[in-house]
Design an enzyme around this catalytic site. Sequence first.
Site, PDB file in Angstrom:
ATOM      1  N   TYR A  65       2.554  13.832  -0.361  1.00  0.00           N
ATOM      2  CA  TYR A  65       3.959  12.991  -0.514  1.00  0.00           C
ATOM      3  C   TYR A  65       3.603  12.452  -2.054  1.00  0.00           C
ATOM      4  O   TYR A  65       2.517  12.309  -2.534  1.00  0.00           O
ATOM      5  CB  TYR A  65       4.008  11.862   0.370  1.00  0.00           C
ATOM      6  CG  TYR A  65       4.521  12.132   1.563  1.00  0.00           C
ATOM      7  CD1 TYR A  65       5.569  11.830   1.900  1.00  0.00           C
ATOM      8  CD2 TYR A  65       3.614  12.441   2.742  1.00  0.00           C
ATOM      9  CE1 TYR A  65       6.312  12.049   3.330  1.00  0.00           C
ATOM     10  CE2 TYR A  65       3.964  12.528   3.991  1.00  0.00           C
ATOM     11  CZ  TYR A  65       5.193  12.354   4.336  1.00  0.00           C
ATOM     12  OH  TYR A  65       5.822  12.518   5.490  1.00  0.00           O
ATOM     13  N   ASP A  70      12.043   8.526   6.851  1.00  0.00           N
ATOM     14  CA  ASP A  70      12.973   7.675   7.045  1.00  0.00           C
ATOM     15  C   ASP A  70      14.197   7.553   6.361  1.00  0.00           C
ATOM     16  O   ASP A  70      14.317   8.587   5.579  1.00  0.00           O
ATOM     17  CB  ASP A  70      12.133   6.000   6.397  1.00  0.00           C
ATOM     18  CG  ASP A  70      11.013   5.812   7.010  1.00  0.00           C
ATOM     19  OD1 ASP A  70      10.905   6.052   8.167  1.00  0.00           O
ATOM     20  OD2 ASP A  70      10.156   5.153   6.458  1.00  0.00           O
TER      21      ASP A  70
END
Length: 253
Positions: free
Chosen positions: A110, A52
């Site tokens: 992540y 994003d």
Amino acid sequence: MRYLIKFSYDGSKFYGYQKQPKLRTVEGEFENALYSINNKQKTRIYSSGRTDSGVHAIGQCAHFDLNINITEYKIKCALNSLLPNDIHVFFAKKVKADFNSRFNAKEKEYYYLINVGEYNPISRNYIYQYNKKLNIKIMRSAIKYFKGKHDFRAFVSEESKKNNYIRYIKKAKIKTYKDIIKISFVGNGFMKYQIRNMVGTLIRIGNDKLKKDSIKKILSGELDNRTVFTAPSEGLYLKRVKYSRRDLIEKKI
């Protein structure tokens, strides 16, 4: 010839990874560079996943096809000479013709950074400036509910329509470095906003807005997912993408 590249980028000045008309994106910068390298031919690049706006990457991977004969090292050098300085390619590698950077990915990692100390304007684009204390002990207890195979529908953006919301999270842990909290996840794949929603829920547990077992109840549907808070993008990093040795011509990266 198909190539796999590994690269990093500072996501703070991009409108996300995916190419968008008239907006600066990571994918757009790569395709502009590949157009010059590949004899002025439009060349698509396919990443392991799309991040994003504001999200960073340390070990993102992508593949593309070229019609020219060029070494792996020269591909790396050519890309870095044409890309802006907030993207850097670590290396390029020839792979099998049917290799796919997204579908061949076996595992992704992540992590998310939170500052619970004094506001820091220098790191505001790289660490979420929460600037309040959180109950780390209860967050460490709660994060364990994310581990294993679950239907993560409640933690995914409503605009992200999937046929299958089941994902497997292998590792989920929290570490602290003075006033910085690092939340890490390793899994077989993650969906849009999934990690930011998981982190946001942990924050709400850490500030006593939700109980420790709320994650379990949200996953089972017992608790409404409107209790989920989406953490800001700037604290999120794609650390690595793992592939099977069999999927590559040479050793894995």
